[in-house]
Design a protein around this motif. Structure first.
Motif, PDB file in Angstrom:
ATOM      1  N   GLN A   1      -3.183   5.288  -9.987  1.00  0.00           N
ATOM      2  CA  GLN A   1      -2.054   4.979  -9.132  1.00  0.00           C
ATOM      3  C   GLN A   1      -1.990   6.081  -8.076  1.00  0.00           C
ATOM      4  OE1 GLN A   1      -1.456   5.260 -12.661  1.00  0.00           O
ATOM      5  NE2 GLN A   1      -2.013   3.111 -12.804  1.00  0.00           N
TER       6      GLN A   1
ATOM      7  N   THR B   1       0.396   7.273  -4.849  1.00  0.00           N
ATOM      8  CA  THR B   1       1.667   7.062  -4.165  1.00  0.00           C
ATOM      9  C   THR B   1       1.643   7.831  -2.852  1.00  0.00           C
ATOM     10  OG1 THR B   1       2.787   6.876  -6.300  1.00  0.00           O
ATOM     11  CG2 THR B   1       4.175   7.214  -4.365  1.00  0.00           C
TER      12      THR B   1
ATOM     13  N   GLU C   1       3.660   8.541   0.924  1.00  0.00           N
ATOM     14  CA  GLU C   1       4.927   8.486   1.659  1.00  0.00           C
ATOM     15  C   GLU C   1       4.631   8.626   3.152  1.00  0.00           C
ATOM     16  OE1 GLU C   1       8.581  11.537   2.305  1.00  0.00           O
ATOM     17  OE2 GLU C   1       8.064  11.092   0.219  1.00  0.00           O
TER      18      GLU C   1
ATOM     19  N   THR D   1       7.540   4.338   1.200  1.00  0.00           N
ATOM     20  CA  THR D   1       6.727   4.908   0.136  1.00  0.00           C
ATOM     21  C   THR D   1       6.064   3.767  -0.635  1.00  0.00           C
ATOM     22  OG1 THR D   1       8.154   6.845  -0.033  1.00  0.00           O
ATOM     23  CG2 THR D   1       6.748   6.364  -1.926  1.00  0.00           C
TER      24      THR D   1
ATOM     25  N   GLU E   1       3.032   2.503  -3.568  1.00  0.00           N
ATOM     26  CA  GLU E   1       2.132   2.827  -4.684  1.00  0.00           C
ATOM     27  C   GLU E   1       0.961   1.863  -4.676  1.00  0.00           C
ATOM     28  OE1 GLU E   1       2.521   2.273  -9.321  1.00  0.00           O
ATOM     29  OE2 GLU E   1       3.575   4.107  -8.684  1.00  0.00           O
TER      30      GLU E   1
END
Length: 155
Positions: A26, A28, A30, A53, A55
């Protein structure tokens, strides 16, 4: 000297011992502004403009080594309002800041910065166009063990 039967069999028969292992990642990201990014690892890839944001869930099989690439692109050199922040990288639901810090950012500096064409290890803020690369070994749990410095392991 006596060879292990598995090694002897491999040498005599040429059996391919390569094994593919599943990888669940995963990532993530932003946005600062509305940057364009491309996320790629071992053939899995996605390109999009970030507005919030986001994922990215990556699932693939790999063997030996793999490289996660996060590319920030389409940014004008004189634009200070657009960037990408890598918030988290996790494997099989396990995250640690050391995973992000193990990568290297290769910015595409503007032409007037020709004397500063440096790679930036451990960077989480991608301000210039460029590529962040995280190389890790497979199986990933062995790599995680080394990165987190859990101590001595075999091989």
């Amino acid at each position: 000297m006596m060879l292990d039967p598995c090694i002897l069999n491999y040498q005599q028969c040429g059996i391919n011992m390569a094994i593919e292992y599943p990888v669940q990642m995963q990532v993530t990201l932003e946005p600062v502004g509305k940057p364009w990014v491309s996320v790629d690892a071992d053939g899995w890839g996605r390109t999009q403009q970030l507005t919030e944001t986001t994922e990215f869930d990556l699932e693939f099989d790999s063997q030996d080594r793999c490289c996660l690439k996060i590319e920030h692109f389409k940014k004008a050199d004189n634009d200070p309002t657009t960037a990408v922040i890598i918030k988290q990288i996790s494997f099989f639901g396990i995250s640690d800041p050391k995973f992000i810090w193990a990568g290297v950012y290769y910015p595409d500096y503007p032409k007037h910065y020709t004397d500063r064409q440096l790679s930036l290890p451990g960077q989480t803020y991608l301000g210039w166009n460029g590529v962040y690369q995280l190389e890790f070994s497979i199986p990933v749990f062995t790599w995680m063990h080394k990165i987190k410095n859990f101590g001595w392991i075999y091989g």
